[in-house]
Motif scaffolding. Structure first.
Motif, PDB file in Angstrom:
ATOM      1  N   GLU A 158      21.430  49.126  75.929  1.00 38.03           N
ATOM      2  CA  GLU A 158      21.087  47.978  75.082  1.00 38.03           C
ATOM      3  C   GLU A 158      20.996  46.697  75.899  1.00 38.03           C
ATOM      4  OE1 GLU A 158      23.228  49.461  70.906  1.00 38.03           O
ATOM      5  OE2 GLU A 158      24.275  48.133  72.294  1.00 38.03           O
ATOM      6  N   LEU A 159      21.801  46.626  76.952  1.00 39.90           N
ATOM      7  CA  LEU A 159      21.822  45.429  77.786  1.00 39.90           C
ATOM      8  C   LEU A 159      20.774  45.463  78.899  1.00 39.90           C
ATOM      9  CD1 LEU A 159      25.691  45.052  77.917  1.00 39.90           C
ATOM     10  CD2 LEU A 159      24.095  43.421  76.890  1.00 39.90           C
ATOM     11  N   GLY A 160      19.994  46.546  78.958  1.00 41.00           N
ATOM     12  CA  GLY A 160      18.849  46.568  79.854  1.00 41.00           C
ATOM     13  C   GLY A 160      19.024  47.272  81.173  1.00 41.00           C
ATOM     14  N   LEU A 161      20.108  48.024  81.363  1.00 45.86           N
ATOM     15  CA  LEU A 161      20.316  48.745  82.612  1.00 45.86           C
ATOM     16  C   LEU A 161      19.653  50.118  82.553  1.00 45.86           C
ATOM     17  CD1 LEU A 161      22.917  46.758  82.249  1.00 45.86           C
ATOM     18  CD2 LEU A 161      23.904  48.171  84.051  1.00 45.86           C
ATOM     19  N   THR A 162      19.526  50.743  83.704  1.00 45.93           N
ATOM     20  CA  THR A 162      19.181  52.155  83.803  1.00 45.93           C
ATOM     21  C   THR A 162      20.489  52.927  83.906  1.00 45.93           C
ATOM     22  OG1 THR A 162      17.041  51.775  84.857  1.00 45.93           O
ATOM     23  CG2 THR A 162      18.089  53.906  85.247  1.00 45.93           C
ATOM     24  N   VAL A 163      20.643  53.979  83.083  1.00 44.13           N
ATOM     25  CA  VAL A 163      21.926  54.669  83.003  1.00 44.13           C
ATOM     26  C   VAL A 163      21.740  56.176  83.147  1.00 44.13           C
ATOM     27  CG1 VAL A 163      24.049  54.983  81.667  1.00 44.13           C
ATOM     28  CG2 VAL A 163      22.724  52.873  81.410  1.00 44.13           C
ATOM     29  N   VAL A 164      22.618  56.781  83.956  1.00 44.27           N
ATOM     30  CA  VAL A 164      22.676  58.235  84.080  1.00 44.27           C
ATOM     31  C   VAL A 164      23.839  58.732  83.232  1.00 44.27           C
ATOM     32  CG1 VAL A 164      22.958  60.199  85.620  1.00 44.27           C
ATOM     33  CG2 VAL A 164      21.717  58.168  86.405  1.00 44.27           C
ATOM     34  N   LEU A 165      23.517  59.515  82.229  1.00 49.10           N
ATOM     35  CA  LEU A 165      24.509  60.132  81.354  1.00 49.10           C
ATOM     36  C   LEU A 165      24.842  61.501  81.941  1.00 49.10           C
ATOM     37  CD1 LEU A 165      24.166  60.393  77.464  1.00 49.10           C
ATOM     38  CD2 LEU A 165      24.820  62.378  78.825  1.00 49.10           C
ATOM     39  N   THR A 166      26.106  61.768  82.171  1.00 44.00           N
ATOM     40  CA  THR A 166      26.493  63.081  82.680  1.00 44.00           C
ATOM     41  C   THR A 166      27.418  63.767  81.681  1.00 44.00           C
ATOM     42  OG1 THR A 166      28.577  62.706  83.882  1.00 44.00           O
ATOM     43  CG2 THR A 166      26.520  62.005  84.967  1.00 44.00           C
ATOM     44  N   ALA A 167      27.361  65.092  81.693  1.00 44.69           N
ATOM     45  CA  ALA A 167      28.234  65.897  80.842  1.00 44.69           C
ATOM     46  C   ALA A 167      28.401  67.260  81.483  1.00 44.69           C
ATOM     47  CB  ALA A 167      27.648  66.035  79.440  1.00 44.69           C
ATOM     48  N   ARG A 168      29.517  67.900  81.191  1.00 46.15           N
ATOM     49  CA  ARG A 168      29.785  69.230  81.751  1.00 46.15           C
ATOM     50  C   ARG A 168      28.880  70.280  81.123  1.00 46.15           C
ATOM     51  NH1 ARG A 168      35.847  71.009  80.984  1.00 46.15           N
ATOM     52  NH2 ARG A 168      35.211  70.531  78.846  1.00 46.15           N
ATOM     53  N   ASN A 169      28.615  70.136  79.829  1.00 44.49           N
ATOM     54  CA  ASN A 169      27.778  71.076  79.106  1.00 44.49           C
ATOM     55  C   ASN A 169      26.338  70.581  79.099  1.00 44.49           C
ATOM     56  OD1 ASN A 169      26.380  72.015  76.467  1.00 44.49           O
ATOM     57  ND2 ASN A 169      28.105  73.425  76.660  1.00 44.49           N
ATOM     58  N   ALA A 170      25.439  71.362  79.708  1.00 46.44           N
ATOM     59  CA  ALA A 170      24.053  70.919  79.861  1.00 46.44           C
ATOM     60  C   ALA A 170      23.366  70.698  78.524  1.00 46.44           C
ATOM     61  CB  ALA A 170      23.281  71.942  80.690  1.00 46.44           C
ATOM     62  N   GLU A 171      23.595  71.586  77.570  1.00 49.11           N
ATOM     63  CA  GLU A 171      22.934  71.447  76.265  1.00 49.11           C
ATOM     64  C   GLU A 171      23.406  70.202  75.535  1.00 49.11           C
ATOM     65  OE1 GLU A 171      22.264  73.941  72.068  1.00 49.11           O
ATOM     66  OE2 GLU A 171      23.387  74.837  73.741  1.00 49.11           O
ATOM     67  N   ASN A 172      24.718  69.986  75.508  1.00 48.99           N
ATOM     68  CA  ASN A 172      25.255  68.809  74.825  1.00 48.99           C
ATOM     69  C   ASN A 172      24.786  67.518  75.489  1.00 48.99           C
ATOM     70  OD1 ASN A 172      26.602  70.529  73.111  1.00 48.99           O
ATOM     71  ND2 ASN A 172      28.594  70.300  74.115  1.00 48.99           N
ATOM     72  N   GLY A 173      24.770  67.514  76.821  1.00 49.08           N
ATOM     73  CA  GLY A 173      24.327  66.324  77.535  1.00 49.08           C
ATOM     74  C   GLY A 173      22.859  66.026  77.298  1.00 49.08           C
ATOM     75  N   SER A 174      22.034  67.064  77.345  1.00 48.66           N
ATOM     76  CA  SER A 174      20.602  66.872  77.112  1.00 48.66           C
ATOM     77  C   SER A 174      20.341  66.340  75.718  1.00 48.66           C
ATOM     78  CB  SER A 174      19.855  68.204  77.303  1.00 48.66           C
ATOM     79  OG  SER A 174      19.938  68.635  78.638  1.00 48.66           O
ATOM     80  N   GLN A 175      21.046  66.878  74.736  1.00 51.38           N
ATOM     81  CA  GLN A 175      20.871  66.415  73.362  1.00 51.38           C
ATOM     82  C   GLN A 175      21.305  64.959  73.202  1.00 51.38           C
ATOM     83  OE1 GLN A 175      23.016  69.233  70.937  1.00 51.38           O
ATOM     84  NE2 GLN A 175      21.412  70.786  71.076  1.00 51.38           N
ATOM     85  N   ALA A 176      22.397  64.598  73.874  1.00 59.31           N
ATOM     86  CA  ALA A 176      22.876  63.212  73.790  1.00 59.31           C
ATOM     87  C   ALA A 176      21.851  62.253  74.388  1.00 59.31           C
ATOM     88  CB  ALA A 176      24.210  63.076  74.513  1.00 59.31           C
ATOM     89  N   ALA A 177      21.308  62.614  75.560  1.00 58.49           N
ATOM     90  CA  ALA A 177      20.301  61.756  76.198  1.00 58.49           C
ATOM     91  C   ALA A 177      19.036  61.669  75.352  1.00 58.49           C
ATOM     92  CB  ALA A 177      19.976  62.280  77.593  1.00 58.49           C
ATOM     93  N   GLU A 178      18.624  62.803  74.785  1.00 58.37           N
ATOM     94  CA  GLU A 178      17.409  62.813  73.963  1.00 58.37           C
ATOM     95  C   GLU A 178      17.586  61.969  72.702  1.00 58.37           C
ATOM     96  OE1 GLU A 178      13.661  63.233  72.830  1.00 58.37           O
ATOM     97  OE2 GLU A 178      14.509  63.819  74.780  1.00 58.37           O
ATOM     98  N   SER A 179      18.804  61.963  72.137  1.00 56.65           N
ATOM     99  CA  SER A 179      19.047  61.144  70.945  1.00 56.65           C
ATOM    100  C   SER A 179      18.883  59.662  71.251  1.00 56.65           C
ATOM    101  CB  SER A 179      20.457  61.420  70.395  1.00 56.65           C
ATOM    102  OG  SER A 179      21.468  60.847  71.230  1.00 56.65           O
ATOM    103  N   LEU A 180      19.181  59.276  72.486  1.00 54.82           N
ATOM    104  CA  LEU A 180      19.007  57.882  72.890  1.00 54.82           C
ATOM    105  C   LEU A 180      17.533  57.566  73.157  1.00 54.82           C
ATOM    106  CD1 LEU A 180      22.125  57.645  75.214  1.00 54.82           C
ATOM    107  CD2 LEU A 180      21.814  56.443  73.048  1.00 54.82           C
ATOM    108  N   ARG A 181      16.829  58.517  73.717  1.00 54.12           N
ATOM    109  CA  ARG A 181      15.390  58.305  73.940  1.00 54.12           C
ATOM    110  C   ARG A 181      14.661  58.151  72.608  1.00 54.12           C
ATOM    111  NH1 ARG A 181      16.141  62.864  77.504  1.00 54.12           N
ATOM    112  NH2 ARG A 181      16.606  62.113  79.620  1.00 54.12           N
ATOM    113  N   ARG A 182      15.077  58.922  71.605  1.00 54.85           N
ATOM    114  CA  ARG A 182      14.398  58.867  70.306  1.00 54.85           C
ATOM    115  C   ARG A 182      14.523  57.510  69.635  1.00 54.85           C
ATOM    116  NH1 ARG A 182      16.506  64.213  69.464  1.00 54.85           N
ATOM    117  NH2 ARG A 182      18.188  63.313  68.209  1.00 54.85           N
ATOM    118  N   ILE A 183      15.557  56.750  69.985  1.00 49.64           N
ATOM    119  CA  ILE A 183      15.698  55.427  69.376  1.00 49.64           C
ATOM    120  C   ILE A 183      15.234  54.319  70.329  1.00 49.64           C
ATOM    121  CG2 ILE A 183      17.512  56.101  67.765  1.00 49.64           C
ATOM    122  CD1 ILE A 183      19.579  54.936  69.656  1.00 49.64           C
ATOM    123  N   GLY A 184      14.477  54.732  71.354  1.00 50.76           N
ATOM    124  CA  GLY A 184      13.773  53.749  72.162  1.00 50.76           C
ATOM    125  C   GLY A 184      14.314  53.442  73.536  1.00 50.76           C
ATOM    126  N   PHE A 185      15.340  54.162  73.979  1.00 53.83           N
ATOM    127  CA  PHE A 185      15.916  53.881  75.292  1.00 53.83           C
ATOM    128  C   PHE A 185      15.286  54.806  76.346  1.00 53.83           C
ATOM    129  CE2 PHE A 185      19.502  52.591  72.464  1.00 53.83           C
ATOM    130  CZ  PHE A 185      19.415  51.227  72.719  1.00 53.83           C
TER     131      PHE A 185
END
Length: 292
Positions: free
Chosen positions: A40-67
């Motif tokens: 929201e503050l304008g940075l580039t962010v790398v989201l990491t997670a141990r579980n690939a599926e959960n992490g991918s879904q979390a990142a995709e949920s942020l892309r869907r709202i415009g990030f």
């Protein structure tokens, strides 16, 4: 010492879209909220997670709202090979790191319990995982213009006053503390757990294995801060307060979003206001206290 964090405003904005942050353990809870706030503050962010599926879904949920500036990479901080693979991936794909938030952690105690359940796993993840990742990423930090920042998510359970043993406390509060002394302290704790003498030896009474892992992380942060003092890299710890997450069974006095707002303000302080080697404890929504 009390600290009132200044508001984030255009007048003290030093970062841009080219400023890159890594947040571990970020598919849910505080980690996810921190990723979202930094985006929201304008940075580039790398989201990491141990579980690939959960992490991918979390990142995709942020892309869907415009990030669009969110990246995902699988990372298990308890696995040295996963850490090495992540550092290599980051170097190839992004190259320069400005902010690292070591948020990933585990705890096997229910709220209020003081039992020791899996001390080796907790220490391997909460302390050695964060340490190994930090050391792997150190060569990638930007230190040419502004001050890069490492923020280790900790707990007030890891404060030195939780240690009932004066001799152990003297070692860990020393200004000349070394990584070898931290390792020796952890080895002694695990030996005392194995022999059943940990309570008599003066280790923390509440959530002892989790507390020791965070106490070691705080100690390492001070050693690392001393190592990089004056070299445009700050290293601090933060206890975000009793936050409602899965780790606390949904209990807490404030939300993950409120904790994330504190994290964002700390890692985005103007360069002239950045301290190092501090352990901050959130006592109110905007107020911190600094302790050893």
């Amino acid at each position: 010492m009390n600290h009132l964090l200044p508001p984030l405003s255009p007048t003290n904005r030093w970062w841009s879209e080219e400023t890159t942050a890594v947040v571990t353990g970020a598919n849910k809870g505080i980690g996810f909220a921190v990723v979202k706030r930094l985006l929201e503050l304008g940075l580039t962010v790398v989201l990491t997670a141990r579980n690939a599926e959960n992490g991918s879904q979390a990142a995709e949920s942020l892309r869907r709202i415009g990030f669009g500036n969110v990246h995902f990479c699988c990372l298990d901080i308890s696995d040295p090979s996963s850490i090495a693979a992540f550092a290599s991936w980051f170097g190839r794909n992004l190259g320069i790191l400005d902010i690292l938030v070591n948020n990933a952690a585990v705890s096997f105690n229910a709220v209020g319990e003081n039992l020791i359940k899996e001390p080796e796993t907790i220490i391997k993840t909460n302390f050695y995982g964060a340490k190994l990742l930090t050391e792997a990423l150190l060569p990638l930090f930007r230190r040419s213009v502004s001050v890069s920042r490492i923020l280790n998510m900790s707990s007030r359970l890891g404060t030195l006053n939780k240690l009932r043993s004066p001799s152990i406390r003297r070692i860990l509060e020393s200004e000349d503390l070394t990584n070898e002394q931290i390792d020796a302290t952890l080895t002694q704790f695990l030996q005392d757990v194995k022999s059943g003498t940990w309570e008599k030896q003066g280790w923390p009474e509440n959530w002892p294995d989790y507390a020791i892992s965070k106490l070691a992380l705080n100690a390492y942060s001070r050693v690392l801060a001393r190592r990089y003092d004056g070299k445009k890299l700050s290293v601090n710890c933060l206890c975000p307060g009793f936050t409602r997450t899965s780790m606390t069974g949904g209990q807490g006095t404030h939300t993950a979003d409120e904790a994330a707002a504190i994290v964002a303000k700390l890692v985005l302080l103007p360069p002239e206001k950045v301290a190092t080697g501090k352990f901050y404890i959130c006592v109110e929504s905007k107020k911190l206290i600094s302790k050893l």
